[in-house]
Design an enzyme around this catalytic site. Sequence first.
Site, PDB file in Angstrom:
ATOM      1  N   SER A 263      59.707  10.154  42.093  1.00 18.29           N
ATOM      2  CA  SER A 263      59.052  10.747  40.930  1.00 18.29           C
ATOM      3  C   SER A 263      57.908   9.865  40.458  1.00 18.29           C
ATOM      4  CB  SER A 263      60.061  10.900  39.794  1.00 18.29           C
ATOM      5  OG  SER A 263      60.348   9.618  39.268  1.00 18.29           O
ATOM      6  N   LYS A 264      57.111  10.429  39.572  1.00 15.11           N
ATOM      7  CA  LYS A 264      55.994   9.672  39.007  1.00 15.11           C
ATOM      8  C   LYS A 264      56.517   8.421  38.295  1.00 15.11           C
ATOM      9  CE  LYS A 264      52.590  10.204  35.373  1.00 15.11           C
ATOM     10  NZ  LYS A 264      52.232   8.786  35.402  1.00 15.11           N
ATOM     11  N   ARG A 265      57.680   8.555  37.686  1.00 12.81           N
ATOM     12  CA  ARG A 265      58.272   7.406  36.992  1.00 12.81           C
ATOM     13  C   ARG A 265      58.517   6.240  37.957  1.00 12.81           C
ATOM     14  NH1 ARG A 265      62.903   9.567  35.176  1.00 12.81           N
ATOM     15  NH2 ARG A 265      61.789  11.525  34.855  1.00 12.81           N
ATOM     16  N   GLY A 267      56.838   5.635  40.659  1.00 15.80           N
ATOM     17  CA  GLY A 267      55.522   5.084  40.970  1.00 15.80           C
ATOM     18  C   GLY A 267      55.046   4.152  39.872  1.00 15.80           C
ATOM     19  N   ASP A 268      55.202   4.589  38.620  1.00 13.03           N
ATOM     20  CA  ASP A 268      54.763   3.761  37.485  1.00 13.03           C
ATOM     21  C   ASP A 268      55.569   2.463  37.434  1.00 13.03           C
ATOM     22  OD1 ASP A 268      53.047   5.760  36.878  1.00 13.03           O
ATOM     23  OD2 ASP A 268      54.234   6.613  35.235  1.00 13.03           O
TER      24      ASP A 268
END
Length: 509
Positions: A263-265, A267-268
């Site tokens: 998820s984008k989370r 990646g962050d």
Amino acid sequence: MSNSNIRVRFAPSPTGPLHIGGVRTALYNYLFARKNGGKFILRIEDTDQNRFVPGAEQYIIDSFKWCGITFDEGVTIGGEYGPYTQSERKELYSEYAKRLIENGHGYYGFDTGEELNKVRKEYESQKKTFVYNAEERKRLRNSLTLSEEETNKLLEEGTPYVIRFKMPENDIVVMNDMIRGKVEVNTSVLDDKILFKSDGMPTYHLANIVDDHLMKISHVIRGEEWLPSLPLHVLLYEAFDWDKPEFAHLPLLLKPDGNGKLSKRDGDRLGFPVFPLEWTDPKTGSVSSGFREDGYFADAFVNMLAMLGWNPGDDRELFTIEELSKEFSIDRVGKSGAKFDLAKATWYNHQYLVKKDNAELAGLFMPIVVNEGVLVEIEYLEEAVSLVKDRVNFVHELWAQTDYFFKRPETYDPKAVKKRWKKESFDHISKLKIVLAEITEFSSSNVESIVKQWIEENEYGMGMVMNALRLIIVGALKGPHLFDIIDLIGQEETLERIDQGLHEIGRKE
Ligand code: GLU
């Protein structure tokens, strides 16, 4: 080889930026089409108006352009089976929804949101979840419980309605998936999905099946998150009495650590993008990073993605998109999820960077150099890049590896001075300067053989002189072969750097 019967599609909903999992799905469709001489179609599934995000469709198109993934039919291209945007096909879906009512596979639901909420709450108070299914439909307000007259009356009065699929009771749906093989589900666990909404729009399920049929899609290759919808889709094909396409549900892209979908989370949290291009949210203005902006080459990115879930059956890892188009097969797509691996992604970029020709790299590097305030010929840049490219993974890492080609050292690494600048170094380098000044053919190999011979004849110790010289030329003990550096910066610059270094570092007592 061309096989006009093979037709695959990528059918994104423009609800935001395209996740790399989606790019991989599109890539596998593209490779499948190319391998089999078929056609690849881009269809935009925008029937859910609440989730529509401006700019998302253009983002999707730009992403594929960057990746080099091309379509044969679809939005912006056109084709025999258009329009390829579902909101432009709006009119045709109601006819298909009504056909299901006529043949007994669908029914009108008149329950209002309020009514359904009430039932839902009652269930919740008993710690149960309400599902509109074969059991429940018997006591709700729909054309199955109402008489034909009552139903017609409500329709004539313009009462809002949805059209639902009438899920067969206690039946086994047998499905075949190209990756998973035979899958069976009992219909008793499935609900009566809405196919047509009160706003006059079809839901995903109806529009997707109708369009796949009308667009003559032969193979549906999509993410595993759609596997739970497969029984309904198979039953819909049967309800319409249409031939089914083949299905392949691709395993998920997983987070690098632990299990679960990338998820984008993640990646962050771990510092990498999950989108191909940078994306600015039109509502919040928040920016999500992209592989392109982070310095990945499109061909490296595509190669890396292709290998997340597919393998060629041997240990080869490097493939251009053309090579993949020849080798790809669904048989070699793994059954389990593939973990995204940042180190591997970086490795891929390195492999492609090293293979790129120096002129191309110099062209990409030039704006960075100019931005550093340096004016230099492109040929000089090419030479510098050729000497250090095996030491970097990204173009933006080149400056730190090459700055000493463009400017004299401003400082001399104190640790290196302490360790490598010996008592004798000042004298050695002062004498070496005279040797260097006399060389007429100032090429890397010639300078190297003269200098090394001189060190040996004088019995100075190779390491000691070479380290001191590197420190003076580069300002630190880094960089490629020293004589290549000397060759590139030239004789005059070499001598001036020696003067400056002797003056700045001085004699060691
Ligand atoms: N519109 C769906 C999506 O956004 C398409 C799923 C499918 O390929 O059937 O992923």
